[in-house]
Design a protein around this motif. Structure first.
Motif, short mmCIF file in Angstrom:
data_model
loop_
_atom_site.label_atom_id
_atom_site.label_comp_id
_atom_site.label_asym_id
_atom_site.label_seq_id
_atom_site.Cartn_x
_atom_site.Cartn_y
_atom_site.Cartn_z
N MET A 169 15.69 6.81 -4.47
CA MET A 169 15.12 5.55 -4.91
C MET A 169 14.29 4.97 -3.76
O MET A 169 14.74 4.91 -2.63
CB MET A 169 16.24 4.58 -5.30
N LYS A 170 13.10 4.52 -4.08
CA LYS A 170 12.20 3.96 -3.08
C LYS A 170 12.72 2.61 -2.60
O LYS A 170 13.25 1.83 -3.38
CB LYS A 170 10.80 3.83 -3.66
N GLN A 171 12.55 2.35 -1.30
CA GLN A 171 13.01 1.09 -0.73
C GLN A 171 11.87 0.37 -0.03
O GLN A 171 10.93 1.00 0.47
CB GLN A 171 14.14 1.36 0.26
N TYR A 172 11.97 -0.96 -0.01
CA TYR A 172 10.90 -1.80 0.53
C TYR A 172 11.48 -2.83 1.48
O TYR A 172 12.57 -3.35 1.25
CB TYR A 172 10.17 -2.52 -0.61
N ASP A 173 10.71 -3.17 2.51
CA ASP A 173 11.17 -4.20 3.43
C ASP A 173 10.76 -5.58 2.92
O ASP A 173 10.00 -5.72 1.97
CB ASP A 173 10.65 -3.95 4.85
N ILE A 174 11.28 -6.60 3.58
CA ILE A 174 11.07 -7.97 3.13
C ILE A 174 9.59 -8.37 3.20
O ILE A 174 9.11 -9.13 2.38
CB ILE A 174 11.97 -8.96 3.92
N GLU A 175 8.87 -7.84 4.18
CA GLU A 175 7.44 -8.13 4.32
C GLU A 175 6.67 -7.65 3.08
O GLU A 175 5.86 -8.37 2.51
CB GLU A 175 6.88 -7.46 5.58
N PHE A 176 6.95 -6.43 2.65
CA PHE A 176 6.29 -5.87 1.47
C PHE A 176 6.62 -6.70 0.24
O PHE A 176 5.73 -7.05 -0.55
CB PHE A 176 6.71 -4.41 1.25
N VAL A 177 7.90 -7.01 0.05
CA VAL A 177 8.33 -7.76 -1.14
C VAL A 177 7.69 -9.15 -1.15
O VAL A 177 7.20 -9.61 -2.17
CB VAL A 177 9.87 -7.85 -1.22
N SER A 178 7.66 -9.79 0.00
CA SER A 178 7.05 -11.10 0.12
C SER A 178 5.59 -11.07 -0.32
O SER A 178 5.14 -11.93 -1.08
CB SER A 178 7.16 -11.58 1.57
N GLN A 179 4.85 -10.08 0.12
CA GLN A 179 3.45 -9.96 -0.26
C GLN A 179 3.29 -9.54 -1.72
O GLN A 179 2.42 -10.05 -2.43
CB GLN A 179 2.75 -8.95 0.66
N GLU A 180 4.12 -8.63 -2.18
CA GLU A 180 4.05 -8.12 -3.55
C GLU A 180 4.28 -9.23 -4.58
O GLU A 180 3.61 -9.31 -5.60
CB GLU A 180 5.07 -7.00 -3.74
N VAL A 181 5.25 -10.09 -4.29
CA VAL A 181 5.64 -11.13 -5.24
C VAL A 181 4.94 -12.46 -4.92
O VAL A 181 4.97 -13.38 -5.72
CB VAL A 181 7.18 -11.30 -5.26
N ASN A 182 4.30 -12.51 -3.76
CA ASN A 182 3.59 -13.70 -3.31
C ASN A 182 4.51 -14.90 -3.13
O ASN A 182 4.22 -16.01 -3.61
CB ASN A 182 2.44 -14.04 -4.26
N ILE A 183 5.64 -14.67 -2.47
CA ILE A 183 6.51 -15.76 -2.05
C ILE A 183 6.91 -15.49 -0.60
O ILE A 183 6.88 -14.36 -0.13
CB ILE A 183 7.75 -15.94 -2.96
N SER A 184 7.31 -16.53 0.07
CA SER A 184 7.61 -16.41 1.49
C SER A 184 8.91 -15.64 1.73
O SER A 184 9.79 -15.57 0.86
CB SER A 184 7.73 -17.80 2.12
N LYS A 185 9.01 -15.09 2.92
CA LYS A 185 10.24 -14.38 3.30
C LYS A 185 11.41 -15.35 3.34
O LYS A 185 12.52 -15.00 2.94
CB LYS A 185 10.04 -13.69 4.65
#
Length: 117
Positions: A1-17
């Motif tokens: 399963m692919k995993q993502y860091d908080i930086e990627f998720v923050s940018q992907e969803v457009n919300i702050s860390k």
């Protein structure tokens, strides 16, 4: 399963860390894995839930209400539909309220002889 860091998720969803951490702290996002350096590691399912939470927050759904539904059933289609319909009703009421304010202001402006540009 692919995993993502908080930086990627923050940018992907457009919300702050910090907001992601806040959601986790308040139990909206659960079971976030950690890597060897103790950094948060998100999967696709986490990201989809975060997108849903972000959408509901944009609709002003209270965190308490989102958490209740996550705790009960992780948002089945029926509960999500109910939440969205309720908030659509509330938003329509707000639109009517704002339209009444606008009409009131328009009336005052008209009585004062002010013309809009």
């Amino acid at each position: 399963m692919k995993q993502y860091d908080i930086e990627f998720v923050s940018q992907e969803v457009n919300i702050s860390k910090s907001k992601l951490r806040y959601y986790e702290k308040h139990g909206l996002i659960k079971n976030i894995e950690r890597d060897d350096q103790n950094n948060r590691v998100y999967n696709e399912q986490n990201i989809e839930l975060i997108k849903l939470i972000a959408c509901l927050r944009r609709l002003n759904v209270p965190i308490r209400k989102i958490k209740q539904n996550i705790d009960v059933n992780h948002f089945n289609d029926e509960s999500l539909e109910g939440i969205l319909l309720e908030h659509k009703r509330v938003l329509r009421e707000k639109v009517e309220e704002y339209n009444a304010y606008i009409s009131e202001i328009d009336g005052k402006l008209e009585r004062a002889g002010v013309k809009e540009v």
